[in-house]
Design an enzyme around this catalytic site. Structure first.
Site, PDB file in Angstrom:
ATOM      1  N   SER A 290      35.422  65.708  -0.912  1.00  0.00           N
ATOM      2  CA  SER A 290      35.240  66.697   0.166  1.00  0.00           C
ATOM      3  C   SER A 290      34.639  67.975  -0.404  1.00  0.00           C
ATOM      4  O   SER A 290      34.785  68.264  -1.600  1.00  0.00           O
ATOM      5  CB  SER A 290      36.614  67.016   0.770  1.00  0.00           C
ATOM      6  OG  SER A 290      36.547  68.152   1.600  1.00  0.00           O
TER       7      SER A 290
ATOM      8  N   TYR B 167      45.458  70.803  -0.314  1.00  0.00           N
ATOM      9  CA  TYR B 167      44.460  69.772   0.005  1.00  0.00           C
ATOM     10  C   TYR B 167      43.267  69.901  -0.954  1.00  0.00           C
ATOM     11  O   TYR B 167      42.779  68.893  -1.495  1.00  0.00           O
ATOM     12  CB  TYR B 167      44.010  69.922   1.455  1.00  0.00           C
ATOM     13  CG  TYR B 167      42.984  68.907   1.907  1.00  0.00           C
ATOM     14  CD1 TYR B 167      43.344  67.599   2.191  1.00  0.00           C
ATOM     15  CD2 TYR B 167      41.643  69.262   2.069  1.00  0.00           C
ATOM     16  CE1 TYR B 167      42.402  66.672   2.615  1.00  0.00           C
ATOM     17  CE2 TYR B 167      40.694  68.344   2.495  1.00  0.00           C
ATOM     18  CZ  TYR B 167      41.076  67.046   2.765  1.00  0.00           C
ATOM     19  OH  TYR B 167      40.135  66.132   3.183  1.00  0.00           O
TER      20      TYR B 167
END
Ligand SMILES: NC(=O)c1ccc[n+]([C@@H]2O[C@H](COP(=O)([O-])OP(=O)(O)OC[C@H]3O[C@@H](n4cnc5c(N)ncnc54)[C@H](OP(=O)(O)O)[C@@H]3O)[C@@H](O)[C@H]2O)c1
Length: 247
Positions: free
Chosen positions: A140, A153
């Site tokens: 990501s 995250y």
């Protein structure tokens, strides 16, 4: 060697993932392709499988059950070689929720990082033995630099991104390929209720970019491609400014 001919047997870890299913849709699978959807919820896996062409079966997979992964992967390979494994499990929980319940941060890290490590090392060993296969890892933009609004995250994704790069290097020359995918904000189930970030994309566009990446030779795919430039700029922002970011 990569997945330049159509894969005939595919494992999707995180078998209900919108992005994972969009990748399968973009691959244009034929009726004889075997697809294994691995996940926690049998009913939702079956519902996802009903939408796919090919011969679909489902298997139980909990990314957080680390001790089960080697045996699960051994069972899958015992039924035949795999051409493609897509590692798409992941959990996004707001930082404020994690701050209030630190144990839930452990669940996030296991689903988004640790479970990929134990599963993909098991996959890599078997693909190395068969001297072929491709592993797709969904990193990501969050891996590039931790933001205070999302740093657990981001840390999990940074760990996964580093793992995937190291795995790719360790498999170089074996016939096994790793394709590292770095999407930006993807409008979908995981980000529901969140305002889209700049250069947002969709599961379908990620699917198309991954299918194109699999047909080519690159090791890393940004979605959209312009995000790679943005990421380079993000690394240069001085920390006192970076920490002012609200999201
Ligand atoms: N959406 C984005 O903005 C975005 C951006 C960049 C990267 N990514 C990454 O892309 C991947 C796919 O995300 P997505 O957008 O497709 O989200 P999604 O539709 O919410 O899919 C996430 C998947 O992870 C599975 N999962 C979560 N915890 C699990 C566990 N303990 N064991 C097994 N499976 C588990 C979910 O299964 P259940 O159905 O059982 O919950 C689901 O299949 C993730 O790694 C995500 O971090 C997403």
């Amino acid at each position: 060697m990569g997945t330049r001919k159509a894969p005939s047997r595919i494992l999707l870890l995180g078998g209900t993932s919108e992005i994972g299913l969009a990748i399968l849709a973009a691959l244009g699978l034929g009726p004889d392709t075997q697809v294994l959807l691995a996940g926690r919820d049998t009913d939702r896996l079956a519902a996802a499988g009903a939408e796919l062409p090919g011969k679909v079966s489902t298997i139980r997979y909990d990314a957080a059950d680390l001790a089960s992964h080697d045996e699960l992967i051994a069972d899958v390979f015992a039924d035949g070689p795999l051409d493609l494994v897509i590692s798409a499990a992941g959990l996004l929980v707001g930082q404020q929720q994690l701050d209030a319940a630190p144990a839930s941060a452990g669940d996030l890290v296991q689903a988004s990082f640790t479970g990929h490590v134990t599963s993909l090392l098991a996959v890599a060993g078997r693909m190395r033995a068969q001297a072929s296969g491709t592993i797709v890892v969904l990193s990501s933009i969050a891996a590039v630099r931790p933001r205070k609004a999302n740093f657990v995250y981001g840390a999990a994704k940074a760990g996964l991104d580093a793992f995937a790069r190291g795995l790719a290097d360790s498999l170089h020359g074996t016939g096994v390929r790793v394709l590292l995918v770095r999407p930006g904000f993807v409008i979908g189930r995981m980000t529901e209720g969140m305002p889209p970030a700049p250069l947002s994309t969709t599961p379908a566009k990620v699917g198309q970019a991954v299918a194109a990446g699999l047909a080519g030779h690159r090791g890393v795919v940004w979605v959209p491609a312009a995000l790679g430039v943005l990421a380079a700029g993000m690394r240069l922002i001085p920390r006192p400014l970076w920490r002012q970011l609200r999201r």
